[in-house]
Design a protein around this motif. Structure first.
Motif, PDB file in Angstrom:
ATOM      1  N   ARG A  19      22.192  58.907 -39.641  1.00 45.54           N
ATOM      2  CA  ARG A  19      20.840  58.494 -39.268  1.00 45.54           C
ATOM      3  C   ARG A  19      20.030  58.002 -40.468  1.00 45.54           C
ATOM      4  N   SER A  20      20.123  58.740 -41.577  1.00 47.69           N
ATOM      5  CA  SER A  20      19.278  58.338 -42.696  1.00 47.69           C
ATOM      6  C   SER A  20      19.801  57.050 -43.334  1.00 47.69           C
ATOM      7  N   ARG A  23      18.642  54.225 -41.067  1.00 47.61           N
ATOM      8  CA  ARG A  23      17.223  53.950 -41.283  1.00 47.61           C
ATOM      9  C   ARG A  23      17.012  53.165 -42.591  1.00 47.61           C
ATOM     10  N   SER A  24      17.667  53.580 -43.667  1.00 47.71           N
ATOM     11  CA  SER A  24      17.406  52.861 -44.925  1.00 47.71           C
ATOM     12  C   SER A  24      17.997  51.462 -44.932  1.00 47.71           C
ATOM     13  N   TYR A  49      21.338  55.623 -32.964  1.00 45.11           N
ATOM     14  CA  TYR A  49      20.406  55.272 -34.043  1.00 45.11           C
ATOM     15  C   TYR A  49      19.557  54.052 -33.712  1.00 45.11           C
ATOM     16  N   PRO A  52      15.571  54.989 -34.486  1.00 45.82           N
ATOM     17  CA  PRO A  52      15.121  54.899 -35.880  1.00 45.82           C
ATOM     18  C   PRO A  52      15.224  53.494 -36.456  1.00 45.82           C
ATOM     19  N   VAL A  53      16.224  52.742 -36.046  1.00 45.04           N
ATOM     20  CA  VAL A  53      16.366  51.374 -36.557  1.00 45.04           C
ATOM     21  C   VAL A  53      15.238  50.500 -36.009  1.00 45.04           C
ATOM     22  N   GLU A  55      12.328  51.496 -35.198  1.00 47.92           N
ATOM     23  CA  GLU A  55      11.124  51.886 -35.949  1.00 47.92           C
ATOM     24  C   GLU A  55      11.097  51.240 -37.332  1.00 47.92           C
ATOM     25  N   ALA A  56      12.255  51.234 -37.984  1.00 47.34           N
ATOM     26  CA  ALA A  56      12.323  50.708 -39.355  1.00 47.34           C
ATOM     27  C   ALA A  56      12.059  49.205 -39.421  1.00 47.34           C
TER      28      ALA A  56
END
Ligand code: PGA
Length: 255
Positions: A19-20, A23-24, A49, A52-53, A55-56
């Motif tokens: 996940r992290s 996101r990055s 994911y 979060p993607v 959102e990013a």
């Protein structure tokens, strides 16, 4: 004459990253998307994911897509993802009929066709994948195989629906192997696909459909692919997992 089609470069992350990392990577692509502003950029992370993607990339022009979906809008299909769920999250695209889905999960053209219809009905843009195996290419059957996949996957779609989708030509022998089709090999099949789309819809509609090439696209081979008249972008696997590589490819199409 410059192409009327906006180039589209999509990253197929497949079953990779956590996940992290997801996101990055998405944040890095979003922050640098202006490097390839002339192209549309799409990220297709694992379904878990997507949120979060999304959102990013929310404040960027980057779009997000699913890697697969079911063809029904809801119901008793344990473990599956419905097209309206992808829309609900904010996805605009969905990859359909990827060769890994076809070979490892038994998806036929009939299955891909049902999914393409469902995606369009839900308001998603399908990226419909086609491509021959090495054996088929060596037997001189590339044209027949790809023609049959395009016809079967798009059967019964209206000209307007065909005008809304994206096709990805991905020779199976080039996926994840480091063996990229030559620009001439790819261009020949892309031109053929466009002719087939012309017979299914009309030459005018076919001229608007974006056809991506996929299979070992890297920053150092993207420019010669991008220079071909019928190659309108790339569907990128391995190289989409690094922001520098993905953006290097994106710049070749839209820098
Ligand atoms: P690859 O994958 O770029 O790693 O060859 C392409 C794809 O499967 O879409």
């Amino acid at each position: 004459m410059s192409s009327p089609r906006r180039k589209i470069v999509a990253g197929n992350w497949k079953m990779n990253l956590d996940r992290s990392q997801a996101r990055s990577l998405a944040a890095a692509v979003a922050a640098r998307s202006s490097e390839a502003a002339a192209a549309e950029l799409v990220l297709c992370p694992p379904a878990l994911y997507l949120d979060p993607v999304l959102e990013a990339v929310a404040h960027s022009p980057v779009s997000v897509g699913g890697q697969n979906m079911h063809d029904k809008a809801s119901g008793a299909f344990t473990g599956e993802i419905a097209p309206p769920m992808l829309i609900d999250l904010g996805c605009r695209y969905v990859i359909l009929g990827h060769s890994e889905r076809r070979t490892l999960f038994g998806e036929t053209d009939t299955v891909v066709n049902a999914k393409a219809r469902a995606a369009l009905a839900a308001g998603l843009t399908p990226i419909v994948c086609v491509g021959e195996t090495l054996q088929e290419r060596e037997a001189g059957r590339t044209g027949d195989v790809v023609t049959a996949q395009v016809r079967g996957s798009l059967a019964g779609l209206s000209a307007a629906e065909i005008g809304r989708l994206v096709i990805a030509y991905e020779p199976v022998w080039a996926i994840g192997t480091g063996k990229v089709a030559t620009p001439e090999q790819a261009q020949e099949v892309h031109a053929l696909i466009r002719r087939v789309l012309g017979t299914l819809a009309s030459p005018e509609v076919a001229a608007k459909v974006r056809i991506q090439y996929g299979g070992s696209v890297k920053p150092d081979n993207a420019a010669e692919l991008a220079a071909q008249p019928d190659i309108d972008g790339a569907l990128v696997g391995g190289a989409s997992l690094k922001a520098d590589d993905f953006l290097g490819i994106a710049r070749a199409f839209g820098g």
